[in-house]
Design an enzyme around this catalytic site. Structure first.
Site, PDB file in Angstrom:
ATOM      1  N   LYS A 107      -6.769  64.133 -53.304  1.00  8.75           N
ATOM      2  CA  LYS A 107      -7.607  64.789 -54.311  1.00  8.75           C
ATOM      3  C   LYS A 107      -6.777  65.656 -55.275  1.00  8.75           C
ATOM      4  O   LYS A 107      -5.610  65.972 -54.980  1.00  8.75           O
ATOM      5  CB  LYS A 107      -8.684  65.622 -53.599  1.00  8.75           C
ATOM      6  CG  LYS A 107      -9.641  64.768 -52.746  1.00  8.75           C
ATOM      7  CD  LYS A 107     -10.787  65.614 -52.170  1.00  8.75           C
ATOM      8  CE  LYS A 107     -11.740  64.762 -51.361  1.00  8.75           C
ATOM      9  NZ  LYS A 107     -12.911  65.543 -50.875  1.00  8.75           N
ATOM     10  N   TYR A 125     -19.441  59.609 -55.914  1.00  8.55           N
ATOM     11  CA  TYR A 125     -20.078  60.522 -54.953  1.00  8.55           C
ATOM     12  C   TYR A 125     -21.602  60.560 -55.123  1.00  8.55           C
ATOM     13  O   TYR A 125     -22.240  61.549 -54.756  1.00  8.55           O
ATOM     14  CB  TYR A 125     -19.478  61.928 -55.086  1.00  8.55           C
ATOM     15  CG  TYR A 125     -18.158  62.086 -54.347  1.00  8.55           C
ATOM     16  CD1 TYR A 125     -18.102  62.080 -52.953  1.00  8.55           C
ATOM     17  CD2 TYR A 125     -16.966  62.256 -55.027  1.00  8.55           C
ATOM     18  CE1 TYR A 125     -16.902  62.235 -52.263  1.00  8.55           C
ATOM     19  CE2 TYR A 125     -15.755  62.409 -54.347  1.00  8.55           C
ATOM     20  CZ  TYR A 125     -15.740  62.398 -52.967  1.00  8.55           C
ATOM     21  OH  TYR A 125     -14.550  62.552 -52.284  1.00  8.55           O
ATOM     22  N   PHE A 176     -23.797  71.157 -54.007  1.00  8.25           N
ATOM     23  CA  PHE A 176     -22.398  71.204 -54.464  1.00  8.25           C
ATOM     24  C   PHE A 176     -22.009  70.002 -55.330  1.00  8.25           C
ATOM     25  O   PHE A 176     -20.849  69.868 -55.718  1.00  8.25           O
ATOM     26  CB  PHE A 176     -21.451  71.308 -53.266  1.00  8.25           C
ATOM     27  CG  PHE A 176     -21.602  70.203 -52.250  1.00  8.25           C
ATOM     28  CD1 PHE A 176     -21.003  68.968 -52.448  1.00  8.25           C
ATOM     29  CD2 PHE A 176     -22.352  70.397 -51.098  1.00  8.25           C
ATOM     30  CE1 PHE A 176     -21.138  67.946 -51.515  1.00  8.25           C
ATOM     31  CE2 PHE A 176     -22.495  69.382 -50.163  1.00  8.25           C
ATOM     32  CZ  PHE A 176     -21.888  68.151 -50.379  1.00  8.25           C
ATOM     33  N   ARG A 194     -10.341  59.356 -40.157  1.00  9.27           N
ATOM     34  CA  ARG A 194     -11.143  60.596 -40.145  1.00  9.27           C
ATOM     35  C   ARG A 194     -10.547  61.597 -39.153  1.00  9.27           C
ATOM     36  O   ARG A 194     -10.556  62.802 -39.398  1.00  9.27           O
ATOM     37  CB  ARG A 194     -12.615  60.295 -39.790  1.00  9.27           C
ATOM     38  CG  ARG A 194     -13.355  59.376 -40.777  1.00  9.27           C
ATOM     39  CD  ARG A 194     -13.709  60.025 -42.083  1.00  9.27           C
ATOM     40  NE  ARG A 194     -14.580  61.159 -41.920  1.00  9.27           N
ATOM     41  CZ  ARG A 194     -15.251  61.728 -42.927  1.00  9.27           C
ATOM     42  NH1 ARG A 194     -15.149  61.253 -44.154  1.00  9.27           N
ATOM     43  NH2 ARG A 194     -16.003  62.775 -42.722  1.00  9.27           N
ATOM     44  N   THR A 232     -14.250  68.423 -42.660  1.00 10.94           N
ATOM     45  CA  THR A 232     -14.449  68.669 -44.095  1.00 10.94           C
ATOM     46  C   THR A 232     -13.962  70.059 -44.503  1.00 10.94           C
ATOM     47  O   THR A 232     -13.293  70.223 -45.509  1.00 10.94           O
ATOM     48  CB  THR A 232     -15.950  68.530 -44.443  1.00 10.94           C
ATOM     49  OG1 THR A 232     -16.416  67.276 -43.938  1.00 10.94           O
ATOM     50  CG2 THR A 232     -16.189  68.590 -45.936  1.00 10.94           C
ATOM     51  N   ARG A 264      -6.034  67.981 -43.509  1.00 15.70           N
ATOM     52  CA  ARG A 264      -6.792  69.071 -44.154  1.00 15.70           C
ATOM     53  C   ARG A 264      -6.348  70.436 -43.627  1.00 15.70           C
ATOM     54  O   ARG A 264      -6.278  71.408 -44.394  1.00 15.70           O
ATOM     55  CB  ARG A 264      -8.292  68.853 -43.989  1.00 15.70           C
ATOM     56  CG  ARG A 264      -8.821  67.797 -44.988  1.00 15.70           C
ATOM     57  CD  ARG A 264     -10.235  67.394 -44.693  1.00 15.70           C
ATOM     58  NE  ARG A 264     -10.820  66.587 -45.774  1.00 15.70           N
ATOM     59  CZ  ARG A 264     -11.902  65.853 -45.617  1.00 15.70           C
ATOM     60  NH1 ARG A 264     -12.541  65.823 -44.450  1.00 15.70           N
ATOM     61  NH2 ARG A 264     -12.384  65.152 -46.629  1.00 15.70           N
ATOM     62  N   ASN A 318     -10.461  69.961 -50.621  1.00 13.04           N
ATOM     63  CA  ASN A 318      -9.976  69.692 -49.264  1.00 13.04           C
ATOM     64  C   ASN A 318      -8.971  68.534 -49.170  1.00 13.04           C
ATOM     65  O   ASN A 318      -8.929  67.842 -48.155  1.00 13.04           O
ATOM     66  CB  ASN A 318     -11.157  69.532 -48.300  1.00 13.04           C
ATOM     67  CG  ASN A 318     -12.086  68.408 -48.689  1.00 13.04           C
ATOM     68  OD1 ASN A 318     -11.826  67.692 -49.650  1.00 13.04           O
ATOM     69  ND2 ASN A 318     -13.159  68.234 -47.944  1.00 13.04           N
ATOM     70  N   HIS A 342      -9.795  62.460 -49.269  1.00  9.47           N
ATOM     71  CA  HIS A 342     -11.064  61.798 -48.964  1.00  9.47           C
ATOM     72  C   HIS A 342     -10.783  60.711 -47.936  1.00  9.47           C
ATOM     73  O   HIS A 342      -9.722  60.083 -47.972  1.00  9.47           O
ATOM     74  CB  HIS A 342     -11.634  61.149 -50.230  1.00  9.47           C
ATOM     75  CG  HIS A 342     -12.713  60.133 -49.958  1.00  9.47           C
ATOM     76  ND1 HIS A 342     -13.998  60.506 -49.676  1.00  9.47           N
ATOM     77  CD2 HIS A 342     -12.664  58.778 -49.883  1.00  9.47           C
ATOM     78  CE1 HIS A 342     -14.718  59.401 -49.454  1.00  9.47           C
ATOM     79  NE2 HIS A 342     -13.931  58.345 -49.564  1.00  9.47           N
ATOM     80  N   GLU A 395     -15.854  51.343 -51.518  1.00 10.35           N
ATOM     81  CA  GLU A 395     -14.964  52.265 -52.228  1.00 10.35           C
ATOM     82  C   GLU A 395     -13.664  51.565 -52.647  1.00 10.35           C
ATOM     83  O   GLU A 395     -13.135  51.837 -53.726  1.00 10.35           O
ATOM     84  CB  GLU A 395     -14.681  53.490 -51.343  1.00 10.35           C
ATOM     85  CG  GLU A 395     -15.957  54.313 -51.133  1.00 10.35           C
ATOM     86  CD  GLU A 395     -15.832  55.418 -50.094  1.00 10.35           C
ATOM     87  OE1 GLU A 395     -14.722  55.640 -49.557  1.00 10.35           O
ATOM     88  OE2 GLU A 395     -16.864  56.063 -49.809  1.00 10.35           O
TER      89      GLU A 395
END
Ligand code: ATP
Ligand code: MG
Length: 140
Positions: A11, A51, A59, A87, A93, A104, A114, A117, A128
């Site tokens: 990100k 998203y 948010f 993950r 998150t 993270r 964060n 993704h 995606e």
């Protein structure tokens, strides 16, 4: 093919902080093979579309602004059990809740910014991946 690929983005916060190299190294060290990759920037519109599932969340506006605030690295990763293992590698998150040593925990700033993704299902990983890449750009 389902079950062995996932989709990730480094990100804008992590790109700004010069963590691209460290994050890619950690991804490779965890056994993921990079089968597609690009350095790009999402428009507001593209970030909003990506998203879209979060459209009703409070948010959403902030998320779309942030994800279009600078360049990102988009990649498709291959590994057995890719979605779940990735993950685990990235952590929760909210970096405050992320397990020690996770991407993270090491590189994220806040719940919104964060660092990475990770797709949350095989179905979304495929969706995606094709959102960002043509089939001819995926080398598996
Ligand atoms: P991602 O989909 O980016 O991998 P995730 O699956 O861990 O993250 P989601 O619930 O899908 O988490 O939320 C998508 C993104 O929206 C988060 O990664 C974060 O950037 C942002 N986000 C989630 N919750 C909040 C929140 N409470 N406040 C601000 N931003 C948030
Ligand atoms: Mg998610």
């Amino acid at each position: 093919m389902a079950g062995n690929i996932t989709f990730t983005m480094i990100k804008p916060d992590a790109v700004r902080n010069e963590y691209i190299g460290a994050i890619l190294a950690q991804i490779n060290e965890a056994g993921f093979k990079i089968v597609a990759m690009k350095y790009t920037k999402l428009s507001q519109e593209k970030a909003g579309e990506f998203y879209e599932v979060h459209k009703e969340r409070p948010f959403y506006g902030e998320l779309v602004d942030f994800m279009s605030s600078g360049p990102i690295v988009a990649a498709v990763l291959e590994k057995e059990n890719a979605v779940e293992d990735f993950r685990t590698l990235i952590g929760a998150t909210n970096p405050a809740d992320a397990a020690e040593g996770t991407i993270r925990a090491k590189y994220a700033t806040s719940i919104g910014e964060n660092a990475v993704h990770g797709a949350d299902s095989d179905e979304n990983a495929l969706r995606e991946a094709s959102f960002h890449f043509a089939q001819t750009e995926i080398f598996k």
